[in-house]
Design an enzyme around this catalytic site. Sequence first.
Site, PDB file in Angstrom:
ATOM      1  N   TYR A 138      21.831   3.544 -64.121  1.00  0.00           N
ATOM      2  CA  TYR A 138      21.015   4.574 -63.409  1.00  0.00           C
ATOM      3  C   TYR A 138      21.478   5.930 -63.902  1.00  0.00           C
ATOM      4  O   TYR A 138      20.763   6.928 -64.363  1.00  0.00           O
ATOM      5  CB  TYR A 138      20.963   4.642 -62.003  1.00  0.00           C
ATOM      6  CG  TYR A 138      20.192   5.520 -61.307  1.00  0.00           C
ATOM      7  CD1 TYR A 138      19.003   6.084 -61.579  1.00  0.00           C
ATOM      8  CD2 TYR A 138      20.990   6.261 -60.347  1.00  0.00           C
ATOM      9  CE1 TYR A 138      18.353   7.049 -61.020  1.00  0.00           C
ATOM     10  CE2 TYR A 138      20.534   7.452 -59.757  1.00  0.00           C
ATOM     11  CZ  TYR A 138      19.048   7.862 -60.021  1.00  0.00           C
ATOM     12  OH  TYR A 138      18.531   8.642 -59.352  1.00  0.00           O
ATOM     13  N   ASP A 279      28.966   0.883 -57.725  1.00  0.00           N
ATOM     14  CA  ASP A 279      29.034   1.973 -56.411  1.00  0.00           C
ATOM     15  C   ASP A 279      30.370   2.574 -56.852  1.00  0.00           C
ATOM     16  O   ASP A 279      31.443   2.120 -56.850  1.00  0.00           O
ATOM     17  CB  ASP A 279      29.240   1.306 -55.057  1.00  0.00           C
ATOM     18  CG  ASP A 279      27.797   1.095 -54.503  1.00  0.00           C
ATOM     19  OD1 ASP A 279      26.837   1.993 -54.980  1.00  0.00           O
ATOM     20  OD2 ASP A 279      27.831   0.397 -53.429  1.00  0.00           O
TER      21      ASP A 279
END
Length: 320
Positions: A138, A279
């Site tokens: 992303y 993350d």
Amino acid sequence: MKLLVTGGAGYVGSVCAARLVEEGHEVVVVDDLSTGHADAVPEGATFVQADLADAADDLLADGVEGVLHFAAKSLVGESMTDPAKYWDGNVVTSLRLLAAVHRHGVPRLVFSSTAATYGEPEQVPIPESAPTRPTNTYGATKLAIDHAITSYADAHGLAAVSLRYFNVAGAHDRFGERHATETHLIPLVLQVASGLRAQVSIYGDDWPTEDGTCVRDYIHVTDLADAHLLALRHATAGLHRIYNLGNGTGFSVKEVIDACRRVTGHAIPAELAPRRAGDPATLVAAADRARTELGWKPERPDLDTIVADAWRFTQSRLGG
Ligand code: UDP
């Protein structure tokens, strides 16, 4: 100004479209409704349901003075398992949009970028000058679009601003976060408080942070939208400016769950789960540049206020 808002039926796009209409702009929203909702397009905006890559030329043919580009795939986890969806949906579509912006001589563009472009930071809070080494697909796709925008500003005089959002939360008026598949922390925790979900998962408690859970900088969606209005006003021909948008304070996953407990009065059971791929441990913004150059000042930096607005929105959706 006559403005095209891509992705204006989504969460951030709909709030920005609402603020632009409130400020007297003529707003056209384009959205394919793959994740957005037609009833999130604010009254006073014209809505076109279309695929942006196909429709950009037609939509920009008619004297559009600025584009606010929100339309994107935006789930970190999904971007790691289905990268094609992100390279096509984000990069290819944005390149088609940029080419149309240039063809039609649209003078300004404000782009929805992300803190995920930085990856695991060397320095916290993160300034805009930090290295960009995204840890997920992303972020990599958003960074690629940022690079393309710089080229268009340099080569063609586009007035461009990229706003790198940290963790957007809260709600504005009747506009808030409602994803068919929810993955974001605050809405998920509030689903537990609403009785829609039994418990929330904490993705890892062995991160290098104070309590072992990931730390993020949560920013109220209304403050975020206001930065777009300022960016539009301050965009300068031939320059691509990049601004971080965050409050400069980090909260851990556990602290966010505690804030939700305080605001809702619900016990909110939580269970430990494995880390989520992609993350980073900590993302906190240094947003001084937006403050000094845009005159931006977040009015709702308090986490409990952000959660309370998200909670009001959640309850209104359940009630209605
Ligand atoms: N998170 C979590 N449990 C969840 C959803 C998210 O522990 O059910 C964590 C996630 O790992 C991240 C933080 O909460 O550290 C914020 O995640 P979110 O998806 O809201 O935003 P992101 O930082 O990925 O843009």
